[in-house]
Scaffold this active site. Structure first.
Site, PDB file in Angstrom:
ATOM      1  N   CYS A   5       5.477   6.885 -17.826  1.00  0.00           N
ATOM      2  CA  CYS A   5       4.219   6.974 -18.559  1.00  0.00           C
ATOM      3  C   CYS A   5       3.062   6.408 -17.770  1.00  0.00           C
ATOM      4  O   CYS A   5       3.238   5.730 -16.765  1.00  0.00           O
ATOM      5  CB  CYS A   5       4.285   6.167 -19.855  1.00  0.00           C
ATOM      6  SG  CYS A   5       5.638   6.596 -20.928  1.00  0.00           S
ATOM      7  N   GLY A  33       2.947  11.552 -16.530  1.00  0.00           N
ATOM      8  CA  GLY A  33       3.576  12.059 -17.745  1.00  0.00           C
ATOM      9  C   GLY A  33       2.870  13.305 -18.218  1.00  0.00           C
ATOM     10  O   GLY A  33       1.655  13.313 -18.347  1.00  0.00           O
ATOM     11  N   ASN A 107       3.977   1.556 -20.913  1.00  0.00           N
ATOM     12  CA  ASN A 107       4.667   2.153 -19.775  1.00  0.00           C
ATOM     13  C   ASN A 107       5.806   1.229 -19.397  1.00  0.00           C
ATOM     14  O   ASN A 107       5.578   0.055 -19.106  1.00  0.00           O
ATOM     15  CB  ASN A 107       3.712   2.322 -18.580  1.00  0.00           C
ATOM     16  CG  ASN A 107       4.430   2.790 -17.315  1.00  0.00           C
ATOM     17  OD1 ASN A 107       4.033   2.452 -16.216  1.00  0.00           O
ATOM     18  ND2 ASN A 107       5.503   3.554 -17.452  1.00  0.00           N
ATOM     19  N   GLY A 108       7.005   1.791 -19.403  1.00  0.00           N
ATOM     20  CA  GLY A 108       8.156   0.978 -19.025  1.00  0.00           C
ATOM     21  C   GLY A 108       9.321   1.283 -19.927  1.00  0.00           C
ATOM     22  O   GLY A 108       9.293   2.244 -20.703  1.00  0.00           O
ATOM     23  N   CYS A 242       8.397  -2.186  -8.902  1.00  0.00           N
ATOM     24  CA  CYS A 242       9.220  -0.982  -8.726  1.00  0.00           C
ATOM     25  C   CYS A 242       8.903  -0.310  -7.386  1.00  0.00           C
ATOM     26  O   CYS A 242       7.773   0.123  -7.145  1.00  0.00           O
ATOM     27  CB  CYS A 242       8.919  -0.013  -9.863  1.00  0.00           C
ATOM     28  SG  CYS A 242       9.570   1.646  -9.585  1.00  0.00           S
ATOM     29  N   TYR A 248       7.661   7.611  -4.538  1.00  0.00           N
ATOM     30  CA  TYR A 248       7.440   8.912  -5.154  1.00  0.00           C
ATOM     31  C   TYR A 248       6.399   8.943  -6.259  1.00  0.00           C
ATOM     32  O   TYR A 248       5.574   9.851  -6.299  1.00  0.00           O
ATOM     33  CB  TYR A 248       8.764   9.431  -5.742  1.00  0.00           C
ATOM     34  CG  TYR A 248       8.591  10.658  -6.605  1.00  0.00           C
ATOM     35  CD1 TYR A 248       8.409  11.908  -6.025  1.00  0.00           C
ATOM     36  CD2 TYR A 248       8.565  10.561  -8.003  1.00  0.00           C
ATOM     37  CE1 TYR A 248       8.225  13.040  -6.815  1.00  0.00           C
ATOM     38  CE2 TYR A 248       8.383  11.695  -8.791  1.00  0.00           C
ATOM     39  CZ  TYR A 248       8.209  12.920  -8.196  1.00  0.00           C
ATOM     40  OH  TYR A 248       8.017  14.033  -8.961  1.00  0.00           O
ATOM     41  N   SER A 289       5.251  15.742  -2.258  1.00  0.00           N
ATOM     42  CA  SER A 289       5.759  14.373  -2.202  1.00  0.00           C
ATOM     43  C   SER A 289       6.146  13.916  -0.798  1.00  0.00           C
ATOM     44  O   SER A 289       6.214  12.726  -0.532  1.00  0.00           O
ATOM     45  CB  SER A 289       6.952  14.227  -3.147  1.00  0.00           C
ATOM     46  OG  SER A 289       7.882  15.269  -2.902  1.00  0.00           O
ATOM     47  N   ASP A 351      11.044  14.653   3.176  1.00  0.00           N
ATOM     48  CA  ASP A 351      10.825  14.584   1.726  1.00  0.00           C
ATOM     49  C   ASP A 351      10.917  13.133   1.278  1.00  0.00           C
ATOM     50  O   ASP A 351      11.412  12.276   2.005  1.00  0.00           O
ATOM     51  CB  ASP A 351      11.837  15.456   0.971  1.00  0.00           C
ATOM     52  CG  ASP A 351      11.332  15.823  -0.436  1.00  0.00           C
ATOM     53  OD1 ASP A 351      10.214  15.406  -0.812  1.00  0.00           O
ATOM     54  OD2 ASP A 351      12.058  16.531  -1.160  1.00  0.00           O
ATOM     55  N   ASP A 352      10.436  12.886   0.062  1.00  0.00           N
ATOM     56  CA  ASP A 352      10.393  11.493  -0.392  1.00  0.00           C
ATOM     57  C   ASP A 352      11.769  10.957  -0.783  1.00  0.00           C
ATOM     58  O   ASP A 352      12.087   9.817  -0.508  1.00  0.00           O
ATOM     59  CB  ASP A 352       9.436  11.361  -1.587  1.00  0.00           C
ATOM     60  CG  ASP A 352       9.939  12.116  -2.798  1.00  0.00           C
ATOM     61  OD1 ASP A 352       9.972  13.348  -2.751  1.00  0.00           O
ATOM     62  OD2 ASP A 352      10.346  11.465  -3.773  1.00  0.00           O
ATOM     63  N   CYS A 388      18.039   4.347 -12.880  1.00  0.00           N
ATOM     64  CA  CYS A 388      16.952   3.430 -13.224  1.00  0.00           C
ATOM     65  C   CYS A 388      16.953   3.224 -14.726  1.00  0.00           C
ATOM     66  O   CYS A 388      16.995   4.189 -15.480  1.00  0.00           O
ATOM     67  CB  CYS A 388      15.600   3.991 -12.800  1.00  0.00           C
ATOM     68  SG  CYS A 388      14.249   2.888 -13.287  1.00  0.00           S
ATOM     69  N   CYS A 439      11.714  -4.507  -7.088  1.00  0.00           N
ATOM     70  CA  CYS A 439      12.908  -4.017  -7.794  1.00  0.00           C
ATOM     71  C   CYS A 439      13.474  -2.880  -6.968  1.00  0.00           C
ATOM     72  O   CYS A 439      12.797  -1.879  -6.734  1.00  0.00           O
ATOM     73  CB  CYS A 439      12.580  -3.511  -9.197  1.00  0.00           C
ATOM     74  SG  CYS A 439      14.043  -2.784 -10.005  1.00  0.00           S
ATOM     75  N   CYS A 442      17.629   1.016  -8.065  1.00  0.00           N
ATOM     76  CA  CYS A 442      18.179   2.363  -7.834  1.00  0.00           C
ATOM     77  C   CYS A 442      18.784   2.493  -6.431  1.00  0.00           C
ATOM     78  O   CYS A 442      19.559   3.412  -6.178  1.00  0.00           O
ATOM     79  CB  CYS A 442      17.099   3.418  -8.063  1.00  0.00           C
ATOM     80  SG  CYS A 442      15.633   3.231  -7.013  1.00  0.00           S
TER      81      CYS A 442
HETATM   82  P1  AMP Z   1      16.846  16.569  -6.697  1.00  0.00           P
HETATM   83  O1  AMP Z   1      17.481  15.918  -5.498  1.00  0.00           O
HETATM   84  O2  AMP Z   1      17.119  18.029  -6.797  1.00  0.00           O
HETATM   85  O3  AMP Z   1      17.208  15.870  -7.960  1.00  0.00           O
HETATM   86  O4  AMP Z   1      15.267  16.474  -6.536  1.00  0.00           O
HETATM   87  C1  AMP Z   1      14.688  15.453  -5.815  1.00  0.00           C
HETATM   88  C2  AMP Z   1      13.208  15.648  -5.754  1.00  0.00           C
HETATM   89  O5  AMP Z   1      12.640  15.487  -7.048  1.00  0.00           O
HETATM   90  C3  AMP Z   1      12.568  14.591  -4.877  1.00  0.00           C
HETATM   91  O6  AMP Z   1      12.354  15.085  -3.596  1.00  0.00           O
HETATM   92  C4  AMP Z   1      11.282  14.252  -5.562  1.00  0.00           C
HETATM   93  O7  AMP Z   1      10.205  14.961  -4.993  1.00  0.00           O
HETATM   94  C5  AMP Z   1      11.503  14.663  -6.980  1.00  0.00           C
HETATM   95  N1  AMP Z   1      11.740  13.463  -7.815  1.00  0.00           N
HETATM   96  C6  AMP Z   1      12.393  12.354  -7.504  1.00  0.00           C
HETATM   97  N2  AMP Z   1      12.404  11.485  -8.536  1.00  0.00           N
HETATM   98  C7  AMP Z   1      11.726  12.060  -9.526  1.00  0.00           C
HETATM   99  C8  AMP Z   1      11.355  11.657 -10.843  1.00  0.00           C
HETATM  100  N3  AMP Z   1      11.709  10.491 -11.318  1.00  0.00           N
HETATM  101  N4  AMP Z   1      10.619  12.517 -11.574  1.00  0.00           N
HETATM  102  C9  AMP Z   1      10.274  13.717 -11.090  1.00  0.00           C
HETATM  103  N5  AMP Z   1      10.586  14.143  -9.856  1.00  0.00           N
HETATM  104  C10 AMP Z   1      11.315  13.340  -9.078  1.00  0.00           C
END
Ligand code: AMP
Length: 466
Positions: A5, A33, A107-108, A242, A248, A289, A351-352, A388, A439, A442
């Site tokens: 949120c 959100g 939020n939380g 966090c 991300y 991302s 990627d992130d 998480c 934190c 995860c």
């Molecule tokens: P997947 O490995 O298919 O579950 O997707 C991972 C991708 O989803 C990551 O590269 C992020 O860009 C995105 N992602 C990671 N965490 C979240 C989250 N909490 N909410 C929405 N997207 C996320």
């Protein structure tokens, strides 16, 4: 139920309308959100709320905002996973009692909300939603029956275990509370004629305001008559910010707990080069991302930065879609390759994070079909091995691909030529905040609060420290 949120609180000195500023701030926080949005304002005599399902511009129009008269108010954008997607769970949440009305935006995620709710239900309190925010609201109302605001909030904090960045309206007073570990972000800014508190500083920027500081972990701020008062209600030795906000969740243009998210992501990209160098023709991000870390990787490695994927910006995050099939379709809808940029090339794709592994697998398949010769995946977070419980919608342990497989196994699942994750040390160095103040639940499976069935790190919240 897990929630992600964004919260906002605005307090003006004069009779300036707060709703419009809250509306703009919520727009800036939309990424936190997309499921529902709401605003509650107070004009000194009356409280007014409008909330609904959908994006900020779906919920409010110009005349709605004009009708929301009040110089102080709070706002909320919300996304929750299964079970929680209904109108009753939209925030701000209002609870009325003999002593007045409380509106609350949270939020939380509390980890002891069931226990607290059972207790309150036994006392005869009736719940209308299944959100933990209602638990906080009822508990606060209860505490305020016997105590003043400061003591009531202190008493409330003693009972809450988990993460909570709160914007509360107690009649026409704006009350801001951040949990003692400062898990979710919350910052204070100055705007024309008043103050704003928001989950991220980007919301302050868009109102042309300036960031004063972060709300401290365990701090309460009370705004009235154009000024505010701060009370440090709880002070712990360490925080537990966090880390996933930096990886991300937050906007790259936000400054969270003193660190610009963009800078953190750049440094992760640079540090990834030291930890996992690659011999490749181009560095390409998974948009959006992975962009900032890919820029850092390209800069440090000297490899050409070239976009290999183009994102359809009118599609929300794929994670938001319920059910696995929908998610896979969404990946195809969301990304297309820029074929000439990758054809016959060896590509470092940044990627992130990898959560379930579905997205990476699909993207790699897509790039191979478009002629990429080799795909070397570099990930701006360490392997996500644990769920998480504190406010990021992550996935269950069963769904987390790295919870069950070693890195080579994940590499095989996603069909990459090589896979390199940033290490925990590399991440912490990039964030710039000491390990003990983050934190990393995860990533380590060690959580800063006690969670049934999970391991707790040394920073366990002890009530005796209040
Ligand atoms: P997947 O490995 O298919 O579950 O997707 C991972 C991708 O989803 C990551 O590269 C992020 O860009 C995105 N992602 C990671 N965490 C979240 C989250 N909490 N909410 C929405 N997207 C996320």
């Amino acid at each position: 139920m897990h929630e992600e949120c964004g919260v906002v609180g605005v307090s003006f000195k004069d009779e300036a309308p707060a709703a419009l500023s809250i509306y703009y701030a919520l727009y800036a926080l939309q990424h936190r959100g997309q499921e529902s949005a709401g605003i509650t304002v107070h004009d000194g005599t009356q409280v007014r709320t409008l909330k609904g399902m959908g994006l900020v511009p779906d919920v409010f129009n110009r005349s709605d905002i004009q009708k929301l008269k009040g110089y102080v108010g709070i706002g909320h954008v919300r996304y929750s996973t299964t079970g929680g997607s209904k109108i009753e769970n939209c925030q701000p949440l209002l609870v009325s009692s003999k002593s007045g009305t409380i509106a609350i935006a949270h939020n939380g995620n509390l980890v002891n909300s069931k226990e607290l709710r059972d207790e309150l239900e036994k006392e005869g309190r009736i719940f209308l939603s299944d959100s933990d925010t209602e638990v906080i609201a009822h508990l606060l109302v209860k505490k305020l029956m016997h105590s003043d605001l400061e003591e009531g909030v202190r008493e409330l904090m003693k009972r809450l275990v988990g993460s909570y960045s709160l914007a509360i309206l107690v009649d026409n007073k704006l009350v801001i509370v951040r949990d003692p570990l400062g898990i979710k972000p919350l910052c204070l800014g100055q705007i024309d004629n008043g103050y704003i508190v928001a989950s991220e500083s980007a919301a302050i920027d868009i109102l042309n305001g300036h960031l004063i500081r972060d709300v401290a972990p365990g701090e309460m701020l009370v705004f009235s008559n154009g000024t505010y008062e701060s009370k440090q209600l709880v002070k712990l030795k360490n925080s537990a910010h966090c880390v996933f906000e930096y990886i991300y969740f937050a906007r790259p243009d936000s400054i969270i707990d003193g660190e610009l998210v963009y800078g953190v992501r750049m440094r992760i990209g640079e540090n990834l080069v030291d930890e996992h160098p690659a011999d490749a023709d181009i560095v390409s991000p998974v948009p959006d991302s992975g962009i900032t870390s890919a820029i850092g990787f390209a800069k440090k490695s000297g490899i050409d930065y070239r976009e290999g994927l183009m994102k359809n910006r009118y599609i929300g995050r794929t994670f938001i879609m319920p059910g696995q099939d929908m998610r896979e379709t969404a990946v195809r809808l969301k990304l297309n390759t820029i074929k000439p940029n990758i054809e016959g090339k060896s590509v470092v794709l940044v990627d992130d994070s990898i959560v379930r592994g579905t997205t990476s697998r699909r993207i790699i398949d897509l790039m191979r079909k478009s002629g990429a010769k080799e795909i070397h995946i570099r990930i701006a977070s360490p392997p996500i091995i644990s769920p998480c419980y504190l406010g990021i919608d992550m996935a269950t342990r069963e769904e987390l691909v790295a919870a069950h497989k070693a890195i080579k196994g994940v590499e095989a699942v996603i069909n990459a030529d090589s896979l390199g994750y940033i290490s925990i040390n590399g991440l912490v160095k990039s964030v710039g905040i000491p390990l003990d103040d983050l934190c990393l639940g995860c990533l380590t499976g060690l959580y800063p609060v006690e969670i049934p069935g999970e391991q707790c790190s040394r920073r366990q919240l002890k009530l005796s420290e209040f």
